[in-house]
Design an enzyme around this catalytic site. Sequence first.
Site, PDB file in Angstrom:
ATOM      1  N   LYS A 106      13.492  51.621  58.918  1.00  0.00           N
ATOM      2  CA  LYS A 106      14.747  51.484  59.277  1.00  0.00           C
ATOM      3  C   LYS A 106      15.867  51.529  57.947  1.00  0.00           C
ATOM      4  O   LYS A 106      15.297  51.396  57.016  1.00  0.00           O
ATOM      5  CB  LYS A 106      15.187  50.240  59.912  1.00  0.00           C
TER       6      LYS A 106
ATOM      7  N   ARG B 286       7.638  48.896  73.012  1.00  0.00           N
ATOM      8  CA  ARG B 286       7.037  49.320  74.257  1.00  0.00           C
ATOM      9  C   ARG B 286       5.716  49.227  74.191  1.00  0.00           C
ATOM     10  O   ARG B 286       4.722  48.933  74.977  1.00  0.00           O
ATOM     11  CB  ARG B 286       7.338  50.631  74.481  1.00  0.00           C
TER      12      ARG B 286
END
Length: 621
Positions: free
Chosen positions: A400, A474
């Site tokens: 990030k 996920r």
Amino acid sequence: MFLLARYRCLTSSTRDPIRSNFFRALAVAVLSSATCTARSTCSGFITTTAPTTTIMTSHSHRQASFFGSRHASFSSTASLPGSATERPATSLIFGADEVADAAVADTGTCSTTVLVGKKSTLTTLLGDTAAVGKALGVGGEGEIEETPLSIVKAAFESIGGKSGSASTFVPMPTSGASGASGAGSGTIAMQKVAFVALPDTVTRNNHPLSVHSLTDGLGRVTPSKGNVRVVVATGGDEAVTAGSIGLAVAKAFPLYSRKTKGGKPRDDADRSIAVTLLDGSFQPIDDEDAVAAMAAAAEGARLAARLVDTPPEELTTTAFAAEAAAIAEALGDSVTYDEIVGDELFEKGYGGLHAVGRCAVEPPRLVMLTYEPETQTDETETIALVGKGIIYDTGGLSLKSKAGMCGMKGDMGGAAGLLGAFSAAVSLNSPHKLTLLLCLAENSIGPQAFRNDDILTMLSGKTVEVNNCDAEGRLVLADGVNHATRHIKDLDCVIDMATLTGAQLIATGKKHAGILANSVDLERRAVDAGLRSGDLVFPLLYAPELLKSEFKSDFADMKNSVKDRSNAQTSCAGHFIEDHLDPNYKKGYLHVDMAGPANKGERGTGYGVGLILSLLGAKGF
């Protein structure tokens, strides 16, 4: 009167003999001296006080793999200097006004009264001098005097528009006075009186009392010191649940702080927030179920928010597991605790969860809490709650940005919300069988970090080509829901909750979680639960056959991130998780993406506790 089970601190002697050597060491070294959340009870009201957090430090050396080490060596219990554990408690007290007043009196005089309600309801209240006098805590049987009443009314009338807040100071007789005239042993003192006026009408996708405005208003008008009386006039609206009010109040008073004064932890005094609900006739609501629901929901939400606010240096995967274990022990014999840790995850096939957390200092974990109600009926359901618990998300090797990484301590908001909900549901004697699965990992960077182009074999047996290491949530949830649908007998519904996608904010906003449900009935049930609790949700597109191609891979069964980010990517993320349900499972599936409502500014909100309690049909919701 409803009594909450007292908390018992976890010791190694209470653990089941089949627990791992790791957990024995953890329990002995850390939890045997941990102070559990205190719940004090007395006739007519329930208080919740700030929980104590135990911080663990690991003596194990940093290592990329966990083979040969279960991180079992820990120091004795220690609190970081200035940590939240050293903070004075802000207690929330729920009950009838007379009892709440007595509780506040135990810790000193009440310095502030906040009157909350729809603007029209508060207007009616101010027209009843006896009712407003009682709401403001005027002693004796008399009504409030004309002069202080006129000051109070002027403050309220200063609120322009359909909603807002205002406050003033009013000379009022203390609780020792006999009536409003001040005759007797009492004296006159200045008291702060504040209003939080809520809109009279809301749209169909909002809570009927606009509880988000309630929380914001309390935050504006409530001073940081001194005891406070909060009186919420419901107007007799049956759609306004007691539990939703308890949640809204709790969210205005977060627990975690590391602020200092003069280089030392800030020395604020303990204080109490006494909360009373009024019915349509402005009489106090003292129903036991309502009081219990407010207290349990508030404690669960404050727990969840505290965990979200805690920095990852303190809330490691190991510390999170210790929090869950202490709660399991405190809830009594109806709850059992187990976990799978580190390389044992890989050995047992949890390829997604292990890959995401394998290079962090603290190992990944699958934490499992199971609740069996004493009394079961034909209405009893078996429900699995699966929470994303990424205690910090760097993005992994899909790193990030500097700005994008700040705040990623909250990427375990789904797990925190479900832990708070599970604790509250058990406290309220839920009739349903519950299994809580916390998928805990830190998405870190190191020599053993999982990479783009790696192919992972999941617990489902399906293979996943990694094309985005920052789509890690996920992966851990896919293993979690497969575990639930494979191993939980007679499962009726599996609910996963996660701060999963930034795109959720675009799809449904900052106050509504996005939900993906495999049936219209379950979708409607979730929307209704959100409206009752104030943890709002709104449906996402459900069309797995139209979106599955987004994950097409030439080398594996699927990729973990979409090809086209403009094609309902929040729905796609939910469908990725759904694709890992056991193929023999044919019942309910609900995915809750709460990336937006998990936070308000930089603070956690405790989102999810009310939604789950309402879905479970808890009393008071």
